[in-house]
Design an enzyme around this catalytic site. Structure first.
Site, PDB file in Angstrom:
ATOM      1  CE1 TYR A  41      -3.251   2.853   0.379  1.00 37.04           C
ATOM      2  CE2 TYR A  41      -3.226   2.581   2.754  1.00 37.04           C
ATOM      3  CZ  TYR A  41      -3.680   3.236   1.637  1.00 37.04           C
ATOM      4  OH  TYR A  41      -4.564   4.280   1.760  1.00 37.04           O
ATOM      5  CB  CYS A  42       0.904   4.307   0.118  1.00 38.20           C
ATOM      6  SG  CYS A  42       1.497   6.012   0.037  1.00 38.20           S
ATOM      7  CG  LEU A  43       5.842   5.856   0.916  1.00 37.21           C
ATOM      8  CD1 LEU A  43       6.469   6.399   2.174  1.00 37.21           C
ATOM      9  CD2 LEU A  43       6.662   6.229  -0.276  1.00 37.21           C
TER      10      LEU A  43
END
Length: 603
Positions: free
Chosen positions: A334-336
């Protein structure tokens, strides 16, 4: 007892302390002279006043804009013409409102601008006030954009700052020009303003004391949120690995490892029981593991991206493989965390490690050339300034990061709250997602510097220049099936940027676009009203389709995207089996403590 050894060799240790006593990071050019300590100390002190924004970066943007505007008389004439036309349009509107009952507005707000939707703004004189403001706002946008020769980045910065200044002076923010506030003040004999003053004092005291916002105490990890049963089965200086207890008699053979972003706490994916992605997966027979990141402090300044890969993703993969032996692993980032997972997948592909069964990327970017409005804060001048602030502290503080995110949506995250809580005297009802958003973490100096330089500024990962363990990696080496999720109104990872995962050469890619933003679009449980998504599968070796045509070709489907993704996971499964043990004590992975563990509670 020996544990499985990661495929990435341990990095040389570094002593704690200031950056000038540390070995240079592997990505740095070592023959460049380090800036004098006095310069860094001055920049760090200035950063505490400027909110971590580089004055030089702003000045360069405005000089670029002003010089090119000065030598563009055609642009002068154009904006002068627009000013005259807007004044004439407004004058006609004023005249009509004096003689007609229902006059259509001379300018409509942008679709995302909800400030003037109340009927109170349609009555005299507030209709004139808000129409004049919107015309002025549009004129400034015309004046700060479309000037030949100005760099796109500088144009974006100047336009953004102008928008922030205009938002500050919006008639919504003042008692005398906001009809809703005036009506409330008359109706309550000014008690709304008294309550607002008390709210302001209370919030200021909590801010000075370093306390979280009022209402977060109702969403404590392990009490109200992050309560899916599980055990911490591995811990090192950077992560805890949580294994969630099975909820079914039979489970899917391949386990799931989730790699969340370390900029925030992991439990956005395990919020309240009704909207927990972890609980949803466990209830459908999946064995789920979750990384919980340590909240860095000044002693962690030496942690870099390779450390996050080695101590984070690869260490977690080793643990999952030991607890669920003989099975490939479905991975989720998720994301980074998705960016880091992509790096790990590319590295594992290069060394011919085939332990990954699939890779799901949630609002995660691999190409940063169009990385959204966050790039407003990313250039050489700004990064040099930010590096000196982090060098002094050893980390980037969560308050310093929060300010940048709030500015990107100042309508919703700053001024609407000011009006609601300090002028109208109300208190917004806190939600689990809002409480999670206030529970931010810090970013270690070396990792964040490397991340901003190599990914955001230079785009080394997508260009194939990124090195791990001294070897360049390529996303094109990934053969693992990919499921990529993007959200329509994401200001952190714009969906067209996430869509670029389709540009890497050979993987089988399923791309899904859901409505909502960076966080709310992902937390999209079944039954959530107003949700829809589009999804399409691109088999390996098929031609690329651009994002605009992709949207046209794939109609929206009502409902949550979670069931569609879970069905995709099931398609890549090898069947059902008995649940694995919780941990593997004989292999060095004992049950250490119940979930959510201790890292998530670090402040």
């Amino acid at each position: 007892m020996d544990r499985p050894r990661s495929t990435l060799e341990p990095l040389a240790g570094a002593a704690h302390g200031k950056a000038d006593r540390l070995p240079p990071p592997s990505w740095a050019v070592t023959d460049v002279e380090m800036p004098p300590t006095i310069d860094r100390l001055i920049h760090a002190a200035m950063g505490r006043v400027t909110g971590s924004i580089s004055p030089a970066s702003l000045a360069l943007a405005y000089i670029d804009w002003a010089l090119h505007l000065a030598e563009s008389p055609g642009k002068w004439a154009r904006v002068a013409e627009k000013a005259v036309r807007k004044a004439a349009r407004f004058s006609i509107y004023v005249a009509r409102t004096c003689s007609e009952a229902c006059v259509p507005p001379c300018i409509d707000p942008l679709p995302q601008d909800r400030r003037f939707r109340s009927d109170a703004w349609q009555h005299w004189p507030f209709n004139l006030i808000h129409q004049a403001f919107l015309l002025n706002q549009q004129w400034w946008h015309n004046t700060t954009t479309g000037i030949g020769g100005v760099s796109p980045h500088h144009e974006q910065v100047v336009s953004f700052v102008a928008r922030q200044l205009l938002d500050t002076m919006s008639p919504v923010n003042f008692i005398a020009t906001n009809p809703e506030v005036l009506n409330a003040t008359a109706r309550e004999n000014g008690m709304n303003l008294l309550r607002g003053a008390m709210n302001f004092v209370e919030d200021w005291e909590r801010h000075i004391a370093g306390k979280p916002p009022l209402g977060t105490e109702d969403f404590q990890p392990g009490v109200q949120v992050a309560i899916t049963p599980g055990q911490v089965v591995y811990r090192n200086r950077l992560i805890e690995l949580i294994q969630y207890a099975p909820a079914t008699e039979q489970v899917h053979a391949e386990p799931i490892l989730i790699v969340p972003a370390w900029i925030m706490k992991y439990y956005i994916l395990d919020l309240s029981p009704h909207n927990s992605l972890v609980k949803y997966l466990v209830s459908r027979g999946h064995t789920v593991f979750m990384i919980s990141w340590h909240n860095p402090n000044e002693h962690d300044r030496d942690l870099d991206m390779e450390a996050y890969l080695r101590l984070g993703v690869l260490a977690a993969l080793d643990a999952v493989q030991a607890i669920v032996p003989g099975r490939k692993i479905n991975t989720v980032g998720y994301c980074l965390g998705g960016t880091l997972l992509s790096m790990a997948a590319a590295y594992l592909a290069q060394v011919e490690d085939e332990r990954l069964n699939s890779m799901t990327l949630l609002a995660a970017q691999t190409d940063f050339t169009e990385a959204g409005e966050l790039t407003l804060f990313i250039d050489d001048s700004q990064l040099n300034y930010l590096e000196d602030i982090m060098w002094d502290q050893g980390f980037l503080d969560n308050r310093q990061m929060a300010g940048a995110f709030q500015l990107l949506r100042s309508h919703d995250l700053i001024w609407s709250l000011v009006v609601q809580e300090y002028l109208l005297g109300g208190r917004q009802a806190y939600t689990d997602l809002m409480a999670w958003n206030a529970d931010a973490t810090r970013m270690p100096y070396r990792m964040h510097s490397e991340y901003l330089h190599r990914l955001f500024l230079k785009n080394d990962l997508f260009a194939g220049r990124y090195k791990l363990n001294g070897r360049p990696i390529s996303l094109g080496d990934i053969r693992t099936p990919i499921f990529a999720v993007a959200t329509e109104t994401d200001h952190v990872a714009p969906w067209k940027s996430v869509y670029k995962i389709n540009l890497i050469a050979d993987p089988d890619v399923t791309f899904l676009l859901t409505n909502g933003g960076h966080n709310a679009g992902i937390v999209s449980e079944p039954g959530h009203k107003g949700r829809h998504y589009r999804m399409a599968h691109r088999p390996a070796g098929t031609n690329y389709m651009d994002p605009d045509n992709w949207v046209v070709s794939n109609p929206a489907v009502d409902g949550s995207w979670w069931p569609a993704w879970e069905a995709w996971l099931a398609e890549h499964d090898s069947g059902m089996t008995a649940p694995p043990s919780m941990g593997a004590i004989k292999k060095g992975y004992p049950q250490l403590q119940p979930a959510p563990g201790q890292h998530v509670l670090e402040r």
